[in-house]
Design an enzyme around this catalytic site. Structure first.
Site, PDB file in Angstrom:
ATOM      1  N   GLY A   1      -0.407  -1.370  13.815  1.00 24.14           N
ATOM      2  CA  GLY A   1      -0.722  -2.757  13.507  1.00 24.14           C
ATOM      3  C   GLY A   1       0.414  -3.483  12.822  1.00 24.14           C
ATOM      4  N   THR A   2       1.460  -2.754  12.422  1.00 29.00           N
ATOM      5  CA  THR A   2       2.496  -3.383  11.598  1.00 29.00           C
ATOM      6  C   THR A   2       3.919  -3.196  12.111  1.00 29.00           C
ATOM      7  OG1 THR A   2       2.537  -1.391  10.212  1.00 29.00           O
ATOM      8  CG2 THR A   2       1.133  -3.207   9.480  1.00 29.00           C
TER       9      THR A   2
ATOM     10  N   SER B   1       0.815  -1.216   0.000  1.00 29.32           N
ATOM     11  CA  SER B   1       0.000   0.000   0.000  1.00 29.32           C
ATOM     12  C   SER B   1       0.853   1.273   0.000  1.00 29.32           C
ATOM     13  CB  SER B   1      -0.964  -0.026   1.189  1.00 29.32           C
ATOM     14  OG  SER B   1      -1.879   1.032   1.135  1.00 29.32           O
TER      15      SER B   1
ATOM     16  N   ASP C   1      -6.217   2.343  -2.963  1.00 27.57           N
ATOM     17  CA  ASP C   1      -7.426   2.115  -2.163  1.00 27.57           C
ATOM     18  C   ASP C   1      -7.727   3.294  -1.224  1.00 27.57           C
ATOM     19  OD1 ASP C   1      -5.520   1.772  -0.166  1.00 27.57           O
ATOM     20  OD2 ASP C   1      -6.154  -0.258   0.385  1.00 27.57           O
TER      21      ASP C   1
ATOM     22  N   PRO D   1      -1.417   1.483  19.395  1.00 27.05           N
ATOM     23  CA  PRO D   1      -0.260   0.797  18.815  1.00 27.05           C
ATOM     24  C   PRO D   1      -0.441   0.600  17.318  1.00 27.05           C
ATOM     25  CG  PRO D   1      -1.675  -0.775  19.953  1.00 27.05           C
ATOM     26  CD  PRO D   1      -2.251   0.579  20.211  1.00 27.05           C
TER      27      PRO D   1
ATOM     28  N   ASP E   1      -1.447   1.572  -3.740  1.00 28.85           N
ATOM     29  CA  ASP E   1      -2.255   0.504  -4.330  1.00 28.85           C
ATOM     30  C   ASP E   1      -3.666   0.963  -4.667  1.00 28.85           C
ATOM     31  OD1 ASP E   1      -3.047   0.710  -1.661  1.00 28.85           O
ATOM     32  OD2 ASP E   1      -3.457  -1.428  -1.449  1.00 28.85           O
TER      33      ASP E   1
ATOM     34  N   GLU F   1     -12.261   6.167   6.663  1.00 30.48           N
ATOM     35  CA  GLU F   1     -11.238   6.583   7.605  1.00 30.48           C
ATOM     36  C   GLU F   1     -10.760   7.965   7.170  1.00 30.48           C
ATOM     37  OE1 GLU F   1      -8.829   3.021   9.365  1.00 30.48           O
ATOM     38  OE2 GLU F   1      -8.765   2.849   7.190  1.00 30.48           O
ATOM     39  N   ALA F   2     -10.227   8.733   8.114  1.00 28.41           N
ATOM     40  CA  ALA F   2      -9.756  10.077   7.774  1.00 28.41           C
ATOM     41  C   ALA F   2      -8.678  10.037   6.695  1.00 28.41           C
ATOM     42  CB  ALA F   2      -9.222  10.774   9.029  1.00 28.41           C
TER      43      ALA F   2
ATOM     44  N   ARG G   1       1.148   5.311  17.707  1.00 31.67           N
ATOM     45  CA  ARG G   1       0.644   6.447  16.932  1.00 31.67           C
ATOM     46  C   ARG G   1      -0.085   7.414  17.861  1.00 31.67           C
ATOM     47  NH1 ARG G   1       1.816   5.145  11.877  1.00 31.67           N
ATOM     48  NH2 ARG G   1       1.842   2.949  11.255  1.00 31.67           N
TER      49      ARG G   1
END
Length: 542
Positions: free
Chosen positions: A499-500, A64, A280, A497, A278, A370-371, A505
């Protein structure tokens, strides 16, 4: 299941010592050099999932908005949805299994999920434009074939296009034709019909500048241009002919830095938008006549779409249940506008499209964004049938409105958030409502905000509740954040936290940019001190 063949092939896709990855909201993502074994094993898992669901499963090779040297993979469930949570756990176990345990983990998954190993399996595969994509896709194919699965490799696709292909194949073509031409034809037909209706009310031929993040979106927009050229002229920037993927461009860069991408030529009050790598996500923006940059993110996209849908339903006379789904990152002004001005119910979920998608399915019409610009609108099957029926039966203005809504339904990629689909919808709505980009922007005024990242030794020390708006652990951190928020007007802050990666954050908003920046910095320091920060202490960078 030929366990011997699986093991033999696995040695060709060996797992690096000590590497541990978790299947997060975006699947697996890391440096492409470390992903060969992951891809092989996700090919295996896709076959098991296909056998269990008796349906086509998708595997998308992408990272992404990550840098070009990264890559990743995510599986797509039968109706274009994100992978089911229980299978996310299987993905993590399988990815991290040592070579000698691989057979056992596969057998365990098969037994836990009651997989009929004699069932046929079919997997479709897509990838973005990253240099590592072709080799990693081949590793997926190795995993699929060693378990006896059939596959179709679509090659270069946007992520939403792969979701579309999966959805089409599992609905016997009722949703659309599972080819790239089918995708273009479905969306363009609906868009052209809408622009015809707009032209009756003074619609002018529209042009739009698009930053493609040097990614797959550029290639696919070029292919699609002639389908929509009678209603929209698209001028592409950062189209991949030079420059690195997502480097100083793309939706994530524009949203995070709140400034235009490099390589984009902008004149005052021109509508511009950016995709991510990507395709999206999408965000819009413009320079005003005074040289000030205005960002129009996912919150304002959701406001535009939901207000349009509400107006059309009012014209038809249908009282349907509309809901807007946001995350904690949604600007406070957007939530107030939707609830108090539009009178539309708003719901907050955890970050990650799968959470928003699931909640949106509870409504007749669920709009979620999402923002960061990732989102779509979902229409229940009953609503789709009803609107198509009304479009045939009603005459005069009500019939036109019903036909308009029918086209809007066809234009949304309901399988996933889709930058191309969303772009066409936005352009159609602006034309139908006769809105300039400045008028759209003026729906409400965003509260100034800032997002930061804090590196930590282990992101798992942070746990949250209330759709990630309150910290549970480590103890004491939430009280510090709450006390800091009290220092500023119209302020709000939360941490979560990643995710990756091992980062936390931080989000903060307040009555001025200076105060939002100050609050974000102070919260970052608290996270560093109480959640095991590593490296240099956070310093103000703005």
């Amino acid at each position: 299941m030929d366990l011997g063949a699986i093991t033999n092939h696995s040695t060709l896709h060996a797992k690096p010592d000590g590497l541990v990855l978790q299947y997060g909201t975006a699947g697996f993502r890391t440096n492409a050099e470390h992903l060969d074994h992951i891809m092989y094993r996700m090919g295996l898992l896709a076959v098991l999932r296909s056998k269990q669901t008796k349906a086509t499963i998708g595997v998308m090779v992408t990272a992404s908005h990550n840098p070009e040297e990264d890559n990743g993979v995510k599986l797509v469930d039968p109706l274009g949805e994100m992978l089911a949570p229980s299978w996310e756990e299987h993905a993590t176990h399988l990815a991290n299994a040592e070579e000698q345990d691989l057979q056992r983990v596969l057998v365990d998954i098969s037994e836990i999920e009651a997989v009929d190993l004699q069932q046929d399996a079919f997997v479709v595969i897509g990838r973005d434009t990253r240099p590592s994509g072709e080799k990693l896709s081949q590793s997926v194919i190795d995993g699929v074939t060693v378990l006896g699965g059939q596959f179709h490799d679509y090659g270069l696709l946007t992520t939403p296009q792969l979701h579309y292909m999966v959805y089409c194949r599992n609905t016997s073509g009722r949703y659309g034709e599972a080819t790239i031409e089918g995708y273009y034809q479905k969306l363009s037909k609906a868009f052209v019909e809408l622009t015809k209706q707009a032209s009756c009310s003074g619609y002018e031929y529209r042009s739009l500048k698009v930053d493609c993040a040097n990614g797959i979106g550029a290639m696919k927009l070029k292919e699609m241009q002639h389908y929509v050229s009678q209603g929209l002229s698209v001028q592409l920037f950062n189209d991949g002919t030079k420059g690195k993927l997502n480097h100083l461009c793309g939706a994530d860069f524009v949203k995070s830095h709140q400034k235009p991408p490099e390589g984009m030529e902008m004149k005052p009050n021109e509508r511009c938008c950016s995709f991510d790598g990507d395709a999206d996500r999408i965000v819009y923006y413009y320079w005003d006549a005074y040289g000030q940059f205005h960002l129009i993110d996912g919150d304002k996209i959701a406001a535009l779409i939901s207000s349009f849908l509400k107006d059309v339903l009012l014209e038809i006379g249908e009282n349907l249940n509309i809901g807007v789904v946001q995350t904690a990152y949604a600007n406070g002004s957007s939530t107030r506008y939707l609830e108090e001005v539009m009178k539309v119910p708003v719901y907050c979920t955890k970050t990650g499209v799968k959470h928003l998608h699931h909640k949106a399915q509870e409504f007749d019409i669920g709009v979620y964004f999402e923002a960061n610009g990732h989102g779509t609108a979902l229409f229940s099957k009953a609503v789709e049938v009803k609107i198509k029926q009304l479009a045939k039966e009603l005459g005069d203005n009500k019939g036109k409105a019903a036909k308009m809504l029918e086209n809007i339904i066809d234009l949304f990629n309901q399988a996933a958030g889709d930058a191309i689909s969303d772009m066409l919808i936005i352009e159609a709505i602006l034309g139908l409502k006769g809105l300039t980009v400045q008028q759209w922007d003026a729906l409400y005024m965003d509260l100034p905000n800032r997002q930061l990242k804090v590196k930590v030794a282990d992101r798992r020390v942070i746990s949250t509740t209330d759709a990630e708006r309150q910290v549970v652990t480590p103890p004491g951190l939430q009280k510090v954040i709450s006390d800091l928020v009290k220092k500023y007007k119209f302020s709000r802050a939360f941490v979560r936290p990643s995710g990756t990666e091992d980062v936390v954050r931080v989000y903060a908003e307040a009555d001025s940019q200076e105060n939002a920046d100050s609050l974000a910095h102070e919260v970052s320091l608290a996270v560093f001190q109480l959640a095991g920060g590593i490296g240099e202490r956070p310093t103000p960078s703005f």
